[in-house]
Design a protein around this motif. Structure first.
Motif, mmCIF file in Angstrom:
data_model
loop_
_atom_site.group_PDB
_atom_site.id
_atom_site.type_symbol
_atom_site.label_atom_id
_atom_site.label_comp_id
_atom_site.label_asym_id
_atom_site.label_seq_id
_atom_site.Cartn_x
_atom_site.Cartn_y
_atom_site.Cartn_z
ATOM 1 N N ILE A 145 0.827 -1.199 0.000
ATOM 2 C CA ILE A 145 0.000 0.000 0.000
ATOM 3 C C ILE A 145 0.868 1.258 0.000
ATOM 4 O O ILE A 145 0.617 2.199 -0.754
ATOM 5 N N ARG A 146 1.920 1.267 0.805
ATOM 6 C CA ARG A 146 2.815 2.436 0.854
ATOM 7 C C ARG A 146 3.550 2.662 -0.465
ATOM 8 O O ARG A 146 3.845 3.789 -0.838
ATOM 9 N N ALA A 147 3.873 1.592 -1.175
ATOM 10 C CA ALA A 147 4.715 1.711 -2.378
ATOM 11 C C ALA A 147 3.949 2.080 -3.640
ATOM 12 O O ALA A 147 4.575 2.438 -4.638
ATOM 13 N N ILE A 148 2.639 2.023 -3.615
ATOM 14 C CA ILE A 148 1.882 2.278 -4.834
ATOM 15 C C ILE A 148 2.122 3.700 -5.323
ATOM 16 O O ILE A 148 1.796 4.665 -4.656
ATOM 17 N N ASN A 149 2.720 3.787 -6.489
ATOM 18 C CA ASN A 149 3.036 5.046 -7.164
ATOM 19 C C ASN A 149 3.881 6.003 -6.330
ATOM 20 O O ASN A 149 3.900 7.205 -6.568
ATOM 21 N N MET A 150 4.592 5.480 -5.354
ATOM 22 C CA MET A 150 5.536 6.275 -4.583
ATOM 23 C C MET A 150 6.869 5.542 -4.629
ATOM 24 O O MET A 150 6.912 4.330 -4.740
ATOM 25 N N THR A 151 7.932 6.269 -4.570
ATOM 26 C CA THR A 151 9.246 5.654 -4.627
ATOM 27 C C THR A 151 9.962 5.879 -3.308
ATOM 28 O O THR A 151 9.968 6.972 -2.776
ATOM 29 N N HIS A 152 10.559 4.811 -2.805
ATOM 30 C CA HIS A 152 11.321 4.869 -1.565
ATOM 31 C C HIS A 152 12.672 4.196 -1.822
ATOM 32 O O HIS A 152 12.715 3.037 -2.224
ATOM 33 N N ILE A 153 13.751 4.919 -1.617
ATOM 34 C CA ILE A 153 15.080 4.354 -1.807
ATOM 35 C C ILE A 153 15.670 4.054 -0.427
ATOM 36 O O ILE A 153 16.005 4.970 0.314
ATOM 37 N N PRO A 154 15.792 2.780 -0.079
ATOM 38 C CA PRO A 154 16.417 2.433 1.196
ATOM 39 C C PRO A 154 17.909 2.768 1.175
ATOM 40 O O PRO A 154 18.521 2.891 0.114
ATOM 41 N N ASP A 155 18.488 2.916 2.358
ATOM 42 C CA ASP A 155 19.915 3.232 2.458
ATOM 43 C C ASP A 155 20.792 2.124 1.895
ATOM 44 O O ASP A 155 21.817 2.389 1.283
ATOM 45 N N ASP A 156 20.391 0.887 2.104
ATOM 46 C CA ASP A 156 21.206 -0.253 1.690
ATOM 47 C C ASP A 156 20.532 -0.981 0.531
ATOM 48 O O ASP A 156 19.469 -1.572 0.693
ATOM 49 N N THR A 157 21.133 -0.918 -0.646
ATOM 50 C CA THR A 157 20.574 -1.593 -1.820
ATOM 51 C C THR A 157 21.617 -2.545 -2.385
ATOM 52 O O THR A 157 22.328 -2.225 -3.332
ATOM 53 N N ARG A 158 21.701 -3.716 -1.794
ATOM 54 C CA ARG A 158 22.695 -4.704 -2.226
ATOM 55 C C ARG A 158 22.326 -5.383 -3.530
ATOM 56 O O ARG A 158 23.188 -5.816 -4.284
#
Length: 185
Positions: A84-97
């Motif tokens: 629900i939070r991610a729908i049409n919103m972008t979130h870049i976490p600090d750690d993207t392995r």
């Protein structure tokens, strides 16, 4: 305040009927409107959340009002809140392995795949883009360690295979920072 445990999705091929359906859906049951909008190619997408019985009632009413203009409907109980939070919103976490992406011809495909993915492995959703400005396609992007991303992508593909046609999918270990930044749009 409505308890959110279920996501409802209704897709129509008429914008006017979509607007009418939203009104009836919101009046039919206690639910929260996440999104209602026209999109490519001339469709109308409605996303609601709430308790499962309310969402069932709301989607049924929207489908009744939409009639022959309904091209897809979906109710997902016990939806992961990340979806629900991610729908049409972008979130870049600090750690993207690692980064994984799954692309579908329909919005419903990515919603289903995202829910299966986050329930199957320890991953975070970066983005869930639903059809706006991308010719009716949709895609989900997620991150975590390489094995978790692979497991999540596989689970998402498997979970949505009966409901949607996949276009493509990828898993990228150790993506460059520039790529991660480009996912914010």
């Amino acid at each position: 305040m409505t308890e959110i445990d279920t996501l409802g999705f209704l897709e129509l091929n008429s914008i006017a009927k979509g607007i009418e359906a939203v009104d009836f859906m919101l009046k039919a049951a206690d639910c929260q409107l996440i999104s209602a909008k026209a999109s490519c190619p001339g469709k109308y997408y409605i996303l609601i959340s709430g308790k499962v019985d309310s969402i069932d009632r709301s989607i049924s009413e929207g489908a009744r009002i939409g009639g022959m203009h309904v091209v897809g409907k979906l109710v997902i109980p016990r939806i992961n809140p990340q979806v629900i939070r991610a729908i049409n919103m972008t979130h870049i976490p600090d750690d993207t392995r690692a980064v994984g992406a799954i692309e579908y011809y329909s919005a419903a495909g990515s919603i289903i795949a995202a829910d299966y993915a986050v329930k199957a492995a320890d991953v975070e959703l970066i983005s869930l883009q639903l059809a706006t400005g991308i010719a009716g396609k949709s895609f989900v992007v997620l991150t975590g360690d390489v094995d978790s991303v692979r497991a999540a992508v596989e689970a998402g593909i498997e979970g949505a295979k009966e409901e949607a046609m996949i276009i493509n999918h990828i898993v990228l270990p150790n993506p460059r920072k520039e790529l991660i930044n480009s996912l914010v749009f």
